[in-house]
Write an enzyme that holds these catalytic residues in place. Structure first.
Site, PDB file in Angstrom:
ATOM      1  N   ASP A 247       0.829  -1.176   0.013  1.00  0.00           N
ATOM      2  CA  ASP A 247      -0.143  -0.081  -0.187  1.00  0.00           C
ATOM      3  C   ASP A 247       0.925   1.297  -0.005  1.00  0.00           C
ATOM      4  O   ASP A 247       0.282   2.252   0.388  1.00  0.00           O
ATOM      5  CB  ASP A 247      -0.879   0.091   1.356  1.00  0.00           C
ATOM      6  N   GLU A 248       1.832   1.135  -0.682  1.00  0.00           N
ATOM      7  CA  GLU A 248       3.174   2.370  -0.659  1.00  0.00           C
ATOM      8  C   GLU A 248       3.253   2.930  -2.132  1.00  0.00           C
ATOM      9  O   GLU A 248       4.128   3.913  -2.184  1.00  0.00           O
ATOM     10  CB  GLU A 248       4.256   2.013   0.045  1.00  0.00           C
TER      11      GLU A 248
END
Length: 303
Positions: A247-248
């Site tokens: 999720d980066e």
């Protein structure tokens, strides 16, 4: 007697580029297009001058230039070849990353999904109505639930179960399908499996995920429950490129909706569905229209 002039058949193209900022870039590129008989329909550009580099102990601008041109030119394969050949010297001079594609060309997309079907259903509907410039060539899921939906749309469905022990084989099967269908973009439409580092590196820049929170808040599992525990007053969704950090990846599109103290975790889940669909469909459309340029861990979206 007047002589009838046969109209020249034309086609539309999109040129997307980025390079170190400097004077004369727009002039040179537009001059090349003019020399090839092109007429610019729309242009979007951005100069990023926020970054600095240190030269001889003093800060000096080290900006980057981004541009998307939509233009019309004589049609035919020879025109595309001539355009590429004419643009190459300018691109080399300025160290450009660039892409030239026919306007409206549909990108070949593979969608991955688990149990939740709302993003899948939304993408298939928008594709069917012509809102998205894509051809969905396959749907892959670790559950068999959505086979009938995919096949109703005339799209091949592949059930690829995943366990901790079979993950390498499942990812190998996915890459077989990516190669088999000549896939240009993989869309994780609520696919609730973490991809391996090797796979994310292989798909870098051509895999988009929807995360059901307004990143960078509430990463990982059950973000709506995390949001409820913090008493948030908005919930949202984030569409981003996939990378090796969970999720980066660089953010492409985000959507939010207001909530209040009366919303329980399941109410937040329900409220967030529309934001997930909209953020993901926007990201897919902008990517496929050549509007998104990745710069480090952020994106420039030329809308």
């Amino acid at each position: 007697m007047d002589t009838l002039v046969e109209p020249v058949e034309t086609a539309q193209y999109v040129l997307t580029l980025d390079c170190p900022d400097g004077p004369g870039i727009v002039h040179q590129v537009s001059g090349v297009l003019l020399g090839q008989g092109a007429d610019i329909i729309d242009v979007r550009q951005f100069s990023d001058r926020q970054h600095l580099r240190v030269v001889a102990g003093a800060p000096e601008p080290d900006g980057r230039f981004f541009m998307r041109l939509h233009f019309e030119a004589p049609a035919g394969e020879l025109t595309q070849d001539a355009l590429r050949a004419a643009l190459e010297p300018v691109a080399k001079q300025h160290g450009m990353r660039w892409e030239l594609r026919p306007h409206g060309a549909k990108r070949r997309v593979l969608i991955m999904v688990s149990k939740f079907e709302h993003c899948l259903n939304d993408l298939l509907f928008r594709t069917r109505t012509g809102e998205l410039p894509v051809e969905v060539v396959a749907v892959v899921s670790n559950h068999p639930d959505h086979q009938r939906l995919a096949e109703w749309h005339g799209i091949a469905f592949f059930h690829v179960p995943v366990t901790a022990d079979t993950k390498p084989q499942a990812e190998a099967r996915l890459m077989e399908l990516v190669d088999q269908f000549d896939v240009e973009l993989v869309v994780l439409a609520r696919y609730m499996q973490v991809l391996s580092d090797g796979l994310t590196r292989h798909l870098e820049g051509r895999a988009i995920n929807i995360h059901h929170s307004f990143l960078p808040s509430f990463k990982g599992a059950k973000p709506y429950h995390q949001a409820y525990a913090r008493g948030v007053k908005t919930v949202g969704a984030t569409a981003h490129y996939v990378n090796s950090e969970l999720d980066e990846g660089p953010i492409i599109s985000q959507q939010v909706v207001e909530v209040d103290h009366t919303f329980g975790p399941e109410d937040l889940v329900a409220a967030g569905r529309d934001t997930e669909c909209k953020a993901l469909s926007n990201a897919v459309r902008w990517h496929c229209e050549g509007r998104v340029i990745v710069q480090g861990n952020r994106t420039i979206v030329l809308r």
